[in-house]
Scaffold this motif. Structure first.
Motif, PDB file in Angstrom:
ATOM      1  N   LEU A  58       0.841  -1.193   0.000  1.00 41.90           N
ATOM      2  CA  LEU A  58       0.000   0.000   0.000  1.00 41.90           C
ATOM      3  C   LEU A  58       0.878   1.246   0.000  1.00 41.90           C
ATOM      4  O   LEU A  58       2.017   1.219   0.472  1.00 41.90           O
ATOM      5  N   VAL A  59       0.308   2.329  -0.512  1.00 44.12           N
ATOM      6  CA  VAL A  59       0.934   3.634  -0.344  1.00 44.12           C
ATOM      7  C   VAL A  59      -0.120   4.585   0.197  1.00 44.12           C
ATOM      8  O   VAL A  59      -1.272   4.596  -0.262  1.00 44.12           O
ATOM      9  N   ARG A  60       0.275   5.353   1.203  1.00 38.84           N
ATOM     10  CA  ARG A  60      -0.612   6.338   1.829  1.00 38.84           C
ATOM     11  C   ARG A  60      -0.011   7.717   1.591  1.00 38.84           C
ATOM     12  O   ARG A  60       1.086   8.023   2.063  1.00 38.84           O
ATOM     13  N   SER A  61      -0.720   8.510   0.859  1.00 36.30           N
ATOM     14  CA  SER A  61      -0.209   9.843   0.525  1.00 36.30           C
ATOM     15  C   SER A  61      -0.379  10.782   1.715  1.00 36.30           C
ATOM     16  O   SER A  61      -1.035  10.461   2.706  1.00 36.30           O
ATOM     17  N   ARG A  62       0.192  11.952   1.599  1.00 39.99           N
ATOM     18  CA  ARG A  62       0.194  12.889   2.716  1.00 39.99           C
ATOM     19  C   ARG A  62      -1.208  13.380   3.072  1.00 39.99           C
ATOM     20  O   ARG A  62      -1.450  13.844   4.185  1.00 39.99           O
ATOM     21  N   ASP A  63      -2.168  13.258   2.138  1.00 39.46           N
ATOM     22  CA  ASP A  63      -3.542  13.663   2.444  1.00 39.46           C
ATOM     23  C   ASP A  63      -4.370  12.517   3.036  1.00 39.46           C
ATOM     24  O   ASP A  63      -5.560  12.670   3.283  1.00 39.46           O
ATOM     25  N   GLY A  64      -3.721  11.355   3.250  1.00 38.52           N
ATOM     26  CA  GLY A  64      -4.412  10.233   3.877  1.00 38.52           C
ATOM     27  C   GLY A  64      -5.037   9.252   2.917  1.00 38.52           C
ATOM     28  O   GLY A  64      -5.560   8.212   3.348  1.00 38.52           O
ATOM     29  N   ALA A  65      -4.997   9.515   1.620  1.00 31.89           N
ATOM     30  CA  ALA A  65      -5.552   8.579   0.644  1.00 31.89           C
ATOM     31  C   ALA A  65      -4.650   7.347   0.552  1.00 31.89           C
ATOM     32  O   ALA A  65      -3.422   7.458   0.528  1.00 31.89           O
ATOM     33  N   VAL A  66      -5.275   6.167   0.485  1.00 32.11           N
ATOM     34  CA  VAL A  66      -4.538   4.902   0.448  1.00 32.11           C
ATOM     35  C   VAL A  66      -4.877   4.178  -0.848  1.00 32.11           C
ATOM     36  O   VAL A  66      -6.042   4.106  -1.251  1.00 32.11           O
TER      37      VAL A  66
END
Length: 423
Positions: free
Chosen positions: A351-359
């Motif tokens: 998984l990758v979780r971006s800085r805005d919280g989207a996964v």
């Protein structure tokens, strides 16, 4: 064997009173000086409440699933379970395993047994020889507690002699299992004649009591191919034959017969529970089931390769931030050999979780680990950015827990507990 209280729950609960500080990597700085319990009661968020990467976490629902699944499987197949505690060295998890019906806890070293006894684990199998004089003297003192049940392995006459020499006349004899090995394997008597000679030495010792036979099949194979499984079956047949020969000569009352790592416990259970001409206590020692993994055990676990079986669920995940994007198709993560296992496969990006919280799912590969860096290969146009979090599955839990002293347990991204390890 005597009945024993499984574990001191007050001692386990006292972990909540441990102080949180700089000794425990990854935890929020604003929790320093407070207690484990106070931090847990805050129900902090893993990503927004001050935790720093890298982190290894345990999934709460996966843990419970695995505990219940293994307990049900053992009950259905008629085997006792003494899970190997070296996997986690976490008394909080020992307590949960025992609450789910585990018969005892297995150890690999006398130092591990000392940890278990600090939490008053009542029944311990030491799946190893104990010939260290200081360790034997400590054990003799510990046996003054009549509620403590302890059993260890012996595989040579010399070992029996060393134990007897040091123990002298302990408060009560030490229960021992004759360990059967195999040519090319690990420890253990290499044939029945040697094993029976060891048993005769035990019978002559005033310090020891013969309690059965132990073994370990996992050192003989490393995959689930037909040839590997056949080698395991041959070893287990030899183990059964030794139990019968030992019982015929020594009349051991209801001998313990134990084997079983986490890769072939289906074959072990089938062999240990097949009809015997006398009562036995069949004991599995599988330990990695409690967290399972995203690598070696995922590929070889009996419940993953048996049609219709309920499989275990991976409960371990590492989270690391992208620290550098030095060239197209490459990211460097803030995680390395000091944080994650690598002996049975490299971490698996999931998984990758971006800085805005989207996964989102991540299609990438860890190609190498340094001490504190992971090399993440991905497509040149993947939008992973510096500062993003990457979630990674881990292989072989036994070499993960020793790298972390206090591990968050999460429900989603909420921390609901902290598990303390003692290595």
């Amino acid at each position: 064997m005597r009945s024993a209280d499984p574990v001191d729950l007050d001692a386990v609960d006292a972990i909540r009173h441990d102080r949180v500080d700089w000794r425990f990597k990854g935890l929020p700085a604003d929790a320093f000086g407070g207690t484990v319990g106070e931090l847990v009661d805050r129900r902090p968020d893993l990503f927004t409440d001050g935790f720093v990467g890298p982190l290894v976490v345990l999934d709460a629902s996966a843990l419970e699933h695995n505990l219940a699944t293994m307990a049900g499987w053992c009950a259905e197949h008629g085997v006792l379970l003494a899970p190997h505690g070296k996997t986690t060295m976490a008394p909080q998890l020992f307590a949960r395993q025992l609450a789910h019906g585990a018969w005892g806890i297995t150890a690999a070293t006398i130092s591990q047994v000392r940890v278990y006894r600090a939490f008053e684990v009542g029944r311990v199998l030491l799946a190893n020889q104990l010939v260290d004089p200081a360790g034997l003297r400590w054990l003799a003192d510990e046996l003054a507690d009549e509620t403590f049940e302890f059993t260890c392995w012996v595989d040579s006459v010399a070992g029996v002699e060393r134990m007897t020499e040091v123990l002298g006349t302990p408060p009560r004899p030490v229960d021992v299992l004759v360990e059967l090995g195999a040519p090319g394997g690990r420890t253990g008597a290499r044939d029945h004649d040697t094993a029976l000679a060891v048993a005769r030495a035990v019978r002559a010792s005033p310090a020891l009591r013969l309690a059965g036979v132990g073994g370990y099949e996992g050192a003989l194979a490393h995959d689930a191919s037909p040839g590997a499984r056949a080698a395991i079956d041959r070893y287990l047949e030899s183990l059964r034959d030794l139990v019968v020969r030992l019982r015929d000569e020594f009349e051991v009352d209801e001998p313990v017969v134990t084997a079983g790592g986490s890769a072939y416990f289906d074959q072990v259970a089938a062999a240990l529970t097949r009809e015997w001409p006398f009562p036995v206590r069949p004991v599995l020692r599988s330990g990695a089931y409690v967290t399972h993994d995203d690598g070696f055990y995922r590929g070889i676990s009996p419940l993953g390769r048996t049609p219709g079986a309920e499989p275990f669920t991976p409960a371990l995940r590492a989270w690391a931030q992208v620290g550098s994007r030095p060239e197209p198709g490459l990211a460097l993560l803030t995680l390395g050999k000091r944080d994650a296992s690598f002996d049975e496969g490299l971490p698996e990006p999931q998984l990758v979780r971006s800085r805005d919280g989207a996964v989102r799912p991540l299609d990438a590969e860890v190609t190498a680990l340094n001490d504190q860096h992971a090399f993440l290969r991905l497509s040149p146009d993947d939008p992973v950015e510096v500062g993003d979090w990457v979630g990674l599955g881990l292989s072989h839990p036994c070499t993960v827990f020793d790298k972390w002293q206090l591990i968050p347990v999460v429900d989603g991204t909420t921390v609901v507990d902290l598990v303390r390890t003692y290595f």
